[in-house]
Motif scaffolding. Structure first.
Motif, PDB file in Angstrom:
ATOM      1  N   GLY A  16      42.894  40.685  47.247  1.00  0.00           N
ATOM      2  CA  GLY A  16      43.939  39.696  47.035  1.00  0.00           C
ATOM      3  C   GLY A  16      44.447  39.719  45.607  1.00  0.00           C
ATOM      4  O   GLY A  16      44.020  40.508  44.797  1.00  0.00           O
ATOM      5  N   THR A  17      45.367  38.820  45.310  1.00  0.00           N
ATOM      6  CA  THR A  17      45.929  38.748  43.969  1.00  0.00           C
ATOM      7  C   THR A  17      45.413  37.556  43.201  1.00  0.00           C
ATOM      8  O   THR A  17      45.794  37.367  42.059  1.00  0.00           O
ATOM      9  CB  THR A  17      47.457  38.666  44.046  1.00  0.00           C
ATOM     10  N   ALA A  18      44.536  36.771  43.806  1.00  0.00           N
ATOM     11  CA  ALA A  18      43.997  35.623  43.088  1.00  0.00           C
ATOM     12  C   ALA A  18      42.806  35.092  43.838  1.00  0.00           C
ATOM     13  O   ALA A  18      42.588  35.379  44.995  1.00  0.00           O
ATOM     14  CB  ALA A  18      45.061  34.512  42.976  1.00  0.00           C
ATOM     15  N   ALA A  19      42.012  34.283  43.105  1.00  0.00           N
ATOM     16  CA  ALA A  19      40.842  33.680  43.732  1.00  0.00           C
ATOM     17  C   ALA A  19      41.223  32.792  44.894  1.00  0.00           C
ATOM     18  O   ALA A  19      40.502  32.696  45.879  1.00  0.00           O
ATOM     19  CB  ALA A  19      40.086  32.862  42.685  1.00  0.00           C
ATOM     20  N   ASP A 159      36.114  41.337  38.173  1.00  0.00           N
ATOM     21  CA  ASP A 159      36.441  42.674  37.669  1.00  0.00           C
ATOM     22  C   ASP A 159      36.557  42.616  36.144  1.00  0.00           C
ATOM     23  O   ASP A 159      37.602  42.277  35.599  1.00  0.00           O
ATOM     24  CB  ASP A 159      37.754  43.141  38.298  1.00  0.00           C
ATOM     25  N   ASN A 160      35.472  42.942  35.467  1.00  0.00           N
ATOM     26  CA  ASN A 160      35.474  42.860  34.011  1.00  0.00           C
ATOM     27  C   ASN A 160      36.411  43.884  33.376  1.00  0.00           C
ATOM     28  O   ASN A 160      37.132  43.569  32.431  1.00  0.00           O
ATOM     29  CB  ASN A 160      34.049  43.031  33.486  1.00  0.00           C
ATOM     30  N   TYR A 161      36.398  45.097  33.882  1.00  0.00           N
ATOM     31  CA  TYR A 161      37.322  46.110  33.378  1.00  0.00           C
ATOM     32  C   TYR A 161      38.766  45.642  33.604  1.00  0.00           C
ATOM     33  O   TYR A 161      39.620  45.773  32.721  1.00  0.00           O
ATOM     34  CB  TYR A 161      37.082  47.438  34.083  1.00  0.00           C
ATOM     35  N   GLY A 162      39.027  45.091  34.790  1.00  0.00           N
ATOM     36  CA  GLY A 162      40.361  44.597  35.107  1.00  0.00           C
ATOM     37  C   GLY A 162      40.803  43.461  34.196  1.00  0.00           C
ATOM     38  O   GLY A 162      41.988  43.324  33.890  1.00  0.00           O
ATOM     39  N   VAL A 293      43.133  35.315  31.362  1.00  0.00           N
ATOM     40  CA  VAL A 293      42.933  36.259  32.460  1.00  0.00           C
ATOM     41  C   VAL A 293      41.757  35.768  33.307  1.00  0.00           C
ATOM     42  O   VAL A 293      40.658  35.550  32.790  1.00  0.00           O
ATOM     43  CB  VAL A 293      42.655  37.684  31.931  1.00  0.00           C
ATOM     44  N   LEU A 294      41.980  35.587  34.589  1.00  0.00           N
ATOM     45  CA  LEU A 294      40.983  34.953  35.443  1.00  0.00           C
ATOM     46  C   LEU A 294      39.730  35.796  35.679  1.00  0.00           C
ATOM     47  O   LEU A 294      39.790  37.015  35.825  1.00  0.00           O
ATOM     48  CB  LEU A 294      41.592  34.618  36.802  1.00  0.00           C
ATOM     49  N   TYR A 295      38.622  35.082  35.691  1.00  0.00           N
ATOM     50  CA  TYR A 295      37.358  35.579  36.246  1.00  0.00           C
ATOM     51  C   TYR A 295      36.890  34.433  37.131  1.00  0.00           C
ATOM     52  O   TYR A 295      36.091  33.603  36.735  1.00  0.00           O
ATOM     53  CB  TYR A 295      36.352  35.887  35.138  1.00  0.00           C
ATOM     54  N   PRO A 296      37.445  34.345  38.343  1.00  0.00           N
ATOM     55  CA  PRO A 296      37.431  33.090  39.109  1.00  0.00           C
ATOM     56  C   PRO A 296      36.063  32.648  39.623  1.00  0.00           C
ATOM     57  O   PRO A 296      35.418  33.365  40.387  1.00  0.00           O
ATOM     58  CB  PRO A 296      38.366  33.395  40.293  1.00  0.00           C
ATOM     59  N   PRO A 297      35.607  31.444  39.242  1.00  0.00           N
ATOM     60  CA  PRO A 297      34.347  30.925  39.787  1.00  0.00           C
ATOM     61  C   PRO A 297      34.452  30.565  41.257  1.00  0.00           C
ATOM     62  O   PRO A 297      33.435  30.285  41.896  1.00  0.00           O
ATOM     63  CB  PRO A 297      34.086  29.681  38.926  1.00  0.00           C
ATOM     64  N   THR A 298      35.665  30.587  41.799  1.00  0.00           N
ATOM     65  CA  THR A 298      35.829  30.364  43.238  1.00  0.00           C
ATOM     66  C   THR A 298      35.142  31.448  44.055  1.00  0.00           C
ATOM     67  O   THR A 298      35.003  31.306  45.269  1.00  0.00           O
ATOM     68  CB  THR A 298      37.321  30.323  43.595  1.00  0.00           C
ATOM     69  N   MET A 299      34.685  32.508  43.391  1.00  0.00           N
ATOM     70  CA  MET A 299      33.922  33.541  44.100  1.00  0.00           C
ATOM     71  C   MET A 299      32.673  32.950  44.766  1.00  0.00           C
ATOM     72  O   MET A 299      32.204  33.469  45.781  1.00  0.00           O
ATOM     73  CB  MET A 299      33.525  34.676  43.148  1.00  0.00           C
ATOM     74  N   ALA A 300      32.151  31.853  44.203  1.00  0.00           N
ATOM     75  CA  ALA A 300      30.970  31.223  44.805  1.00  0.00           C
ATOM     76  C   ALA A 300      31.323  30.567  46.136  1.00  0.00           C
ATOM     77  O   ALA A 300      30.527  30.592  47.083  1.00  0.00           O
ATOM     78  CB  ALA A 300      30.375  30.192  43.855  1.00  0.00           C
ATOM     79  N   ALA A 333      43.861  37.894  37.730  1.00  0.00           N
ATOM     80  CA  ALA A 333      45.256  37.499  37.519  1.00  0.00           C
ATOM     81  C   ALA A 333      45.462  36.964  36.108  1.00  0.00           C
ATOM     82  O   ALA A 333      44.565  36.362  35.516  1.00  0.00           O
ATOM     83  CB  ALA A 333      45.649  36.429  38.538  1.00  0.00           C
ATOM     84  N   VAL A 334      46.654  37.188  35.556  1.00  0.00           N
ATOM     85  CA  VAL A 334      47.020  36.656  34.245  1.00  0.00           C
ATOM     86  C   VAL A 334      47.754  35.334  34.452  1.00  0.00           C
ATOM     87  O   VAL A 334      48.785  35.282  35.129  1.00  0.00           O
ATOM     88  CB  VAL A 334      47.912  37.645  33.470  1.00  0.00           C
ATOM     89  N   VAL A 335      47.220  34.278  33.875  1.00  0.00           N
ATOM     90  CA  VAL A 335      47.818  32.948  33.995  1.00  0.00           C
ATOM     91  C   VAL A 335      48.657  32.670  32.755  1.00  0.00           C
ATOM     92  O   VAL A 335      48.162  32.714  31.628  1.00  0.00           O
ATOM     93  CB  VAL A 335      46.733  31.865  34.144  1.00  0.00           C
ATOM     94  N   THR A 336      49.944  32.397  32.963  1.00  0.00           N
ATOM     95  CA  THR A 336      50.875  32.090  31.881  1.00  0.00           C
ATOM     96  C   THR A 336      51.556  30.758  32.175  1.00  0.00           C
ATOM     97  O   THR A 336      51.302  30.131  33.214  1.00  0.00           O
ATOM     98  CB  THR A 336      51.939  33.195  31.751  1.00  0.00           C
ATOM     99  N   GLN A 337      52.447  30.348  31.308  1.00  0.00           N
ATOM    100  CA  GLN A 337      53.163  29.098  31.538  1.00  0.00           C
ATOM    101  C   GLN A 337      54.017  29.166  32.805  1.00  0.00           C
ATOM    102  O   GLN A 337      54.269  28.145  33.448  1.00  0.00           O
ATOM    103  CB  GLN A 337      54.037  28.770  30.321  1.00  0.00           C
TER     104      GLN A 337
END
Length: 349
Positions: A16-19, A159-162, A293-300, A333-337
Motif C-alpha cells: 500500500g501507500t500508507a499505514a 522500511d528503514n531504507y525507504g 517520513v512515516l514509520y507507521p505504528p499502525t503496523m501493530a 509515506a512523506v507527510v507534508t502540509q
C-alpha cells in the motif's frame, strides 16, 4: 533508539501507500461469511462486525519507553478490542531479552493460538520464536526481524531504507533549483542496522541531485536530550545549510529546541516516524519542520489482523492466495502540509 523500530528484511513486499491502507486491506482478511453463494467477500467494514472462531493472541513487545513503542502497544490493544472473537494476552514488555523470553515462554505455556512478537533484540529472541513455531503456535514477527525465517510465519514492519530514500528525494525536489545546496543529517544510534539503512537510503537518494552535498552528520540516541545536544553541535559546526534530515521525531523535539535557541531558520527540516507533534507543526507551517517520513505504528494493528486471520485459517482479502503473505513491508509515506490531514489520525504522542 535502542527501542525504536527495528531491522526489517529487504525481501518484504510493498504494502500500500500508507499505514492506513495497510490496516484497511488486512481487515478484509477477517471475513467469516460470504455475501453471496459464489464466494465474493463482503466489504472490510462488514467483515469486522462478524465474529468467527475465537482466537487468543499473545502479544509481546519491548518496554514502551519511546513514543513510537507506546503507540505500537496502543494500536495492538485498540485493534484487538474491535473483534468480539479475539482475546489479547499482552505482556508487560521489557528491554531485557531474558525477561522478554520468559514472558513469551509463559504465553507459549498458556497455549495461545497465535503470537505477535516485537522483539527487543531479534537475534537474541530467535530461539523462542522457533520454540513457539515448533509448538504449533504461528508467530507474527513485528518489525525487528528474527535471525531465522523459521522463527515466524509472517513478518510485518517498516522500511528503514525507504524512509531515508523518501526523505532524500523530498529534500532533493525542494532544493533542485539551488546551486551548491548543503544538507546535514541527525541520525539515530549508529550501532543499529536500522540507522545504517536510513542513512544509506538518504545517501542513495542524494546521488540523483548533483547540486546537493551532505556536509555533516551526527548520530543521536533517539531521545529528546540527545537530539538537542547533537543538533546543537551540528548548528555550531555549520554556519548555514539548506536542509536537515532527522531520523526520529522524538529526538526531533530536542533538535527543534536547539534550533530555536540558536535562532536559526534558514533551512527546512524533515523528520521521521510520524509523531502527532511533528504533524501538528507541519500543519501549522510556522517552523523549519516541513515534512516527516512515516514509520507507521499502525503496523501493530495490522499484526493483530494477521494473527486473527492465522488463528481462523484465512487468507488476506484482495489477494488470490489462500494464505497470508510471508512478509509485508509498509510504505514510508512523506507527510507534508498538503496531505497532513490524511495522516493525522495515525500520529502518535
Amino acid at each position: 533508539m535502542s527501542t525504536t523500530p527495528g531491522i526489517p528484511s529487504r525481501r518484504g513486499i510493498l504494502f500500500g501507500t500508507a499505514a492506513v491502507s495497510a490496516g484497511a486491506f488486512l481487515t478484509a482478511c477477517t471475513s467469516n461469511e460470504n455475501s453471496d453463494p459464489d464466494g465474493a467477500k463482503e466489504p472490510a467494514a462488514a467483515a469486522e462486525d462478524k465474529p468467527g472462531k475465537p482466537v487468543t493472541i499473545g502479544f509481546a513487545g519491548p518496554q514502551a519507553d519511546h513514543g513510537w513503542l507506546n503507540a505500537i502497544n496502543q494500536n495492538a490493544k485498540d485493534r484487538a478490542k474491535t473483534y468480539e472473537d479475539v482475546t489479547l494476552e499482552i505482556t508487560e514488555g521489557s528491554n531485557d531479552t531474558a525477561q522478554q523470553i520468559g514472558q513469551i515462554e509463559t504465553l507459549i505455556n498458556k497455549k495461545v493460538d497465535v503470537l505477535v512478537i516485537l522483539p527487543a533484540d531479534g537475534k537474541a529472541l530467535t530461539q523462542v520464536g522457533l520454540k513457539a513455531m515448533r509448538a504449533g503456535i504461528p508467530v507474527v514477527n513485528l518489525d525487528r526481524v528474527f535471525a531465522s525465517p523459521q522463527a515466524y510465519r509472517c513478518w510485518i514492519g517498516g522500511d528503514n531504507y525507504g524512509m531515508g530514500l523518501n526523505a532524500g528525494n523530498y529534500i532533493g525536489e525542494q532544493l533542485k533549483g539551488k546551486k551548491n545546496a548543503k544538507v546535514v543529517e541527525l541520525a539515530g544510534l549508529d550501532n543499529l542496522e536500522l540507522t545504517r539503512q536510513r542513512t544509506q537510503g538518504f545517501d542513495d537518494a542524494l546521488k540523483n541531485y548533483p547540486n546537493i552535498k551532505k556536509v555533516a552528520r551526527q548520530a543521536a540516541e533517539f531521545t529528546v536530550e540527545s537530539g538537542q545536544a547533537k543538533m546543537a553541535q551540528l548548528l555550531q559546526a555549520e554556519s548555514s545549510f539548506d536542509a536537515l534530515w532527522n531520523h526520529d521525531d522524538d529526538q526531533g523535539v530536542g533538535a527543534e529546541r536547539a534550533i530555536k535557541q540558536a535562532g536559526r531558520d534558514e533551512f527546512l527540516m524533515v523528520g521521521g516516524a510520524g509523531s502527532k507533534h511533528a504533524m501538528d507543526a507541519i500543519k501549522a507551517g510556522d517552523s523549519v519542520l516541513k515534512a516527516t517520513v512515516l514509520y507507521p505504528p499502525t503496523m501493530a494493528a495490522s499484526a493483530i489482523d494477521l494473527a486473527r486471520a492465522l488463528g481462523q485459517g484465512k487468507g488476506v482479502g484482495g489477494m488470490a492466495e489462500q494464505e497470508i503473505p510471508a512478509s509485508i513491508t509498509l510504505y514510508s509515506a512523506v507527510v507534508t502540509q498538503d496531505n497532513v490531514d490524511q495522516y493525522l489520525p495515525t500520529g502518535f504522542s
